[in-house]
Design a protein around this motif. Structure first.
Motif, PDB file in Angstrom:
ATOM      1  N   VAL A 112       0.832  -1.208   0.000  1.00 49.67           N
ATOM      2  CA  VAL A 112       0.000   0.000   0.000  1.00 49.67           C
ATOM      3  C   VAL A 112       0.865   1.256   0.000  1.00 49.67           C
ATOM      4  N   THR A 113       1.985   1.220   0.707  1.00 47.16           N
ATOM      5  CA  THR A 113       2.878   2.383   0.699  1.00 47.16           C
ATOM      6  C   THR A 113       3.373   2.670  -0.711  1.00 47.16           C
ATOM      7  N   SER A 114       3.832   1.639  -1.400  1.00 45.97           N
ATOM      8  CA  SER A 114       4.304   1.822  -2.780  1.00 45.97           C
ATOM      9  C   SER A 114       3.171   2.276  -3.692  1.00 45.97           C
ATOM     10  N   LEU A 115       1.982   1.706  -3.486  1.00 48.30           N
ATOM     11  CA  LEU A 115       0.823   2.093  -4.290  1.00 48.30           C
ATOM     12  C   LEU A 115       0.505   3.567  -4.094  1.00 48.30           C
ATOM     13  N   GLY A 116       0.468   4.007  -2.849  1.00 43.98           N
ATOM     14  CA  GLY A 116       0.167   5.413  -2.567  1.00 43.98           C
ATOM     15  C   GLY A 116       1.186   6.351  -3.181  1.00 43.98           C
ATOM     16  N   GLN A 117       2.457   5.959  -3.129  1.00 43.13           N
ATOM     17  CA  GLN A 117       3.502   6.797  -3.718  1.00 43.13           C
ATOM     18  C   GLN A 117       3.335   6.903  -5.234  1.00 43.13           C
ATOM     19  N   ARG A 118       3.031   5.779  -5.877  1.00 42.88           N
ATOM     20  CA  ARG A 118       2.871   5.808  -7.343  1.00 42.88           C
ATOM     21  C   ARG A 118       1.634   6.609  -7.750  1.00 42.88           C
ATOM     22  N   MET A 119       0.555   6.480  -6.998  1.00 43.10           N
ATOM     23  CA  MET A 119      -0.644   7.257  -7.302  1.00 43.10           C
ATOM     24  C   MET A 119      -0.391   8.755  -7.114  1.00 43.10           C
TER      25      MET A 119
END
Length: 573
Positions: free
Chosen positions: A257-264
């Motif tokens: 989720v951390t990586s997802l949030g950063q990419r979004m």
């Protein structure tokens, strides 16, 4: 005078002109954009808006009725444009199956370019109206509201199955089974969110003005994000109820989720905080798990009422080392969590829970697995191993019947730990000091085991005879003449030597039998056999050289020659 009349007539014509246009524009507005075409329909609305502005600027009472009529027509026209906007979107709101796009590595579908262009024209018109009436002035954001309502439902509906699968797959295991990386559907859920959100941002970029992209994207994703947050809350409840086995699911979710949030955030400049808020409960549980894992080691060992009577390693040691191996699979999540908890605070449950609590998701920089982060992880694993061995040692001294059995037990558990370190990523994670600590525990176990071998060794001590007579003669090459040594002994001394051989034989055979009956790890049996041989063989060789003629080769007292004893010792391994 004629000029004045012309100006008056011209003014009257300007005042009456808009009213005379009403009939034509009313027919267009009533017909709707589908019948007259979108360009002509919007052109009519622009003319109405312009006429309304002209009439409103005169403040003439004669125009008040016309102004009211024009406002009603504009309101109706805007409503029909909104209806067209909605009807175009409705054509493409059937949910899709995300797994089809994920498994085939296909981009998620976007709106057709023709539709996106039409929607963009409508939004541009609705957003740029110059009409003064509040009833349609408020419709500057109507297109975003409609878009978010319909496309938000599309996003939520498309992702629903992934939400359900994330929960069901996370719970599909035995209650005492450690979570295995990748078995939860949360990874697919995140992939689905990223893919479908990215496609939706593409739609928004093609339809709305740039300054409205963030607002439209945030509003459109809100429902799907709320469902995602709800899913994480349910997973968090499951993790909390099974913290020692499912904390690894928490670490996996944090990384994903951390990586997802950063990419979004990089894509749209939006959604970083919603992902952070959704992740917060799981982060808090993950932080508390660090202390709980260590406390679980103490608690479960201290609750053991028995330990293996053969000194074998307990399965719990392998379980704990499997946990430690699993920790190395989540370096990014643990880097952030351990830094937040602080070095050593994991030994205190309250400190681990409350230290540096934060509501925000960690940045990519904070998740950088540098030297300090790796050092914290290695320190945590080392502390856990130390707690395991210290608690096992204390329990063994209490429950096992002998010091030597306790030593074998510790040595076996050290061997299991060492083997599981060398056969996994732990070997590159842990510092050399960990090996030093294991060697210390191995030596402690060896020393405890060898304590029982002091008994046969004590039978080989003959200090009382070394100074009583002159040094006995030796044969050639420094070989002791045992017959000469025996000849010089008195009767009581000879009886004492016979007893020493008998005591040695009895003790040695009993300890050899016990040694072979104990369950030892292969490397432990080999190592302890070498230690016993190094301890016993030199003493026996010296004693045998001096006194083996005590029974003149009959074997009554001297049961083993030097070669025979060496073979017996070798068989211990």
């Amino acid at each position: 005078m004629n000029d004045n009349i012309d100006r008056v007539l011209d003014s009257i014509e300007k005042m009456l002109g808009p009213s005379e246009d009403k009939g034509r524009e009313e027919r267009i507005i009533r017909a709707g954009p589908d019948r007259v075409g979108l360009p002509d329909y919007m052109a009519s609305l622009k003319r109405l808006d312009r006429s309304l502005s002209q009439m409103s600027s005169t403040n003439l009472r004669v125009n008040q009725q016309a102004i009211g009529d024009f406002n009603e027509l504009l309101s109706e026209g805007h409503s029909k444009l909104e209806g067209l906007f909605r009807s175009i979107l409705v054509e493409d709101i059937e949910p899709v199956e995300p797994l089809r796009y994920i498994t085939k590595d296909m981009p998620f579908p976007v709106l057709q370019q023709e539709k996106a262009s039409k929607l963009g024209l409508i939004d541009s018109f609705l957003s740029s109206t110059t009409a003064k009436d509040a009833s349609y002035k408020s419709r500057e954001s109507a297109s975003i509201r409609i878009y978010a309502e319909l496309r938000g439902a599309y996003l939520s509906g498309s992702l629903h199955n992934l939400s359900t699968a994330s929960i069901s797959t996370s719970k599909r295991k035995a209650s005492d089974e450690i979570y295995r990386q990748g078995t939860s559907g949360i990874s697919h859920y995140a992939q689905g969110i990223e893919g479908i959100f990215a496609a939706e941002f593409g739609n928004i970029s093609a339809i709305f003005a740039r300054q409205n992209w963030g607002t439209a994207f945030d509003a459109t994703c809100r429902k799907a994000l709320a469902e995602f947050a709800k899913t994480l809350r349910e997973l968090n409840m499951h993790i909390k109820q099974n913290l020692t086995t499912d904390c690894f699911l928490a670490y996996e979710i944090i990384e994903i989720v951390t990586s997802l949030g950063q990419r979004m955030d990089q894509l749209s400049g939006q959604l970083k905080l919603p992902f952070a808020d959704a992740l917060k409960p799981i982060r808090e549980n993950a932080k508390s798990s660090l202390a709980e894992l260590i406390e679980d080691v103490r608690r479960r060992i201290q609750s053991m009422q028995t330990l293996p009577p053969d000194g074998s390693a307990i399965p719990f040691t392998s379980e704990i080392m499997t946990r430690m191996q699993n920790l190395t699979m989540y370096p990014r999540a643990l880097a952030s969590i351990l830094a937040s908890v602080g070095e050593g605070n994991w030994n205190s449950p309250s400190a681990a829970t409350h230290t540096n609590s934060t509501t925000s998701v960690p940045t990519l920089k904070s998740l950088d697995v540098g030297a300090d982060s790796s050092q914290l992880l290695s320190q945590y694993i080392t502390d856990t191993i130390e707690t395991l061995l210290a608690t096992l040692d204390a329990r063994a001294r209490l429950l096992l019947k002998s010091k030597s059995l306790s030593g074998v037990f510790i040595a076996n558990n050290v061997a299991v730990i060492d083997r599981m370190i060398r056969s996994s990523d732990l070997s590159s994670t842990l510092p050399p000091t960990t090996t030093t600590k294991l060697d210390s525990w191995r030596s402690k176990g060896t020393k405890a085991y060898l304590d029982t071998w002091r008994e046969p060794c004590s039978a080989l001590m003959d200090v009382q005879y070394t100074n009583r007579h002159a040094r006995p003669p030796s044969g050639s090459n420094g070989v002791i003449d045992s017959a000469a040594v025996i000849k010089q002994l008195g009767g009581k001394d000879k009886d004492s030597i016979k007893d020493k051989f008998k005591n040695f034989n009895t003790s040695f055979e009993e300890l050899s039998r016990q040694h072979k009956s104990l369950q030892m790890e292969r490397e432990v049996r080999s190592q302890l056999a070498r230690e016993v041989q190094a301890m016993v063989e030199p003493l026996y060789a010296r004693f045998w050289d001096r006194y083996h003629e005590i029974d003149k080769g009959k074997g009554k007292y001297v049961r083993f020659d030097k070669g025979g004893l060496s073979a017996q010792l070798a068989n211990l391994g």
